[in-house]
Design an enzyme around this catalytic site. Sequence first.
Site, PDB file in Angstrom:
ATOM      1  N   LYS A 153       0.821  -1.220   0.000  1.00  0.00           N
ATOM      2  CA  LYS A 153       0.000   0.000   0.000  1.00  0.00           C
ATOM      3  C   LYS A 153       0.851   1.265   0.000  1.00  0.00           C
ATOM      4  CE  LYS A 153      -4.189  -1.875   2.070  1.00  0.00           C
ATOM      5  NZ  LYS A 153      -5.135  -1.826   3.215  1.00  0.00           N
TER       6      LYS A 153
ATOM      7  N   CYS B  52      -6.456   9.755  28.340  1.00  0.00           N
ATOM      8  CA  CYS B  52      -7.398  10.482  29.198  1.00  0.00           C
ATOM      9  C   CYS B  52      -8.826  10.122  28.792  1.00  0.00           C
ATOM     10  CB  CYS B  52      -7.209  11.984  29.040  1.00  0.00           C
ATOM     11  SG  CYS B  52      -5.616  12.600  29.596  1.00  0.00           S
TER      12      CYS B  52
ATOM     13  N   CYS C  11     -13.092  -4.223  10.509  1.00  0.00           N
ATOM     14  CA  CYS C  11     -13.882  -4.036   9.281  1.00  0.00           C
ATOM     15  C   CYS C  11     -14.085  -5.340   8.520  1.00  0.00           C
ATOM     16  CB  CYS C  11     -13.194  -3.049   8.345  1.00  0.00           C
ATOM     17  SG  CYS C  11     -13.250  -1.354   8.907  1.00  0.00           S
TER      18      CYS C  11
ATOM     19  N   CYS D 211       0.154  11.799  30.293  1.00  0.00           N
ATOM     20  CA  CYS D 211       0.150  13.273  30.243  1.00  0.00           C
ATOM     21  C   CYS D 211      -0.176  13.895  31.587  1.00  0.00           C
ATOM     22  CB  CYS D 211      -0.808  13.773  29.158  1.00  0.00           C
ATOM     23  SG  CYS D 211      -2.549  13.653  29.595  1.00  0.00           S
TER      24      CYS D 211
HETATM   25 ZN   LIG Z   1      -3.558  11.626  29.094  1.00  0.00          ZN
END
Ligand SMILES: [Zn+2]
Length: 270
Positions: A87, A174, A188, A248
């Site tokens: 691809k 998160c 799929c 994070c």
């Molecule tokens: Zn995060």
Amino acid sequence: MSLALDATQLDRYSRHIIMDEIGPEGQAALLSGRVLVIGAGGLGAPVIQYLAAAGVGTVGVVDDDVVERSNLQRQVIHADSDIGLPKVESAERFVERLNPDVTVETHHCRLTPDNAESIIEGYDVVVDASDNFPTRYLVNDVCRLAGIPIAHGAIYKFEGQLTTLVPDGPCYRCLFPEAPEPGTVPDCATTGVLGVLPGTVGCLQATEAVKLLLDTGEPLIGTMLCYDAMDLTFERVPYRQNPACPVCGDDAIDGIEAVEYTGGCQVSSD
Ligand SMILES: [Zn+2]
């Protein structure tokens, strides 16, 4: 890169250049822009197509698959004559025909914890057009550590999801602290997918990538856009940064060594 666009470029990108929001400076920013597209399938195809048409100067493509006939119902950059080709190679040929200003960097491999950092490094924006959870978590974690924004998209049958993850906003973890168990969300090939659906979602991902390169507009930060093709509805679902997020949050990891990219893709606490 210099701001000087040649006569051919002034013509090719004239509909960008005449707009105050873009202008020749914006087009020059696109031409010097580097975007990595993870996956050259249903989502990646329209992303690659529109980034190349828009004159994004360097488009990286990561994919380890070859073109199959059953891809062609939706993966619009690949043609019948490309069946059997990698691809990434088919994508490169498509872009060469579309826009000689664009360089395609092909990465004919799967993104893995071993190669992800070196592949992703140096790109301005990453478009996550992958089709599996381990890759999504890996892209999230590596991009967060490298300070690179992500235009994320995912599709399922008649539904799409889209969000943009920037270095100072909430991350994918998160939103989804752990991946669903393997096998619980079918792909799929098992469930099918409406052929035009990834076109819609991929175009929106490309829109976000272009906006990020232009540094204009409001990226889809802290918001999941949920698209239902059956009802033709778009719903915006807000989400927040999790202070306890291992990637994070307040006590974030500084490398991906502690992450197992299988099962729930969780970060182990040591
Ligand atoms: Zn995060």
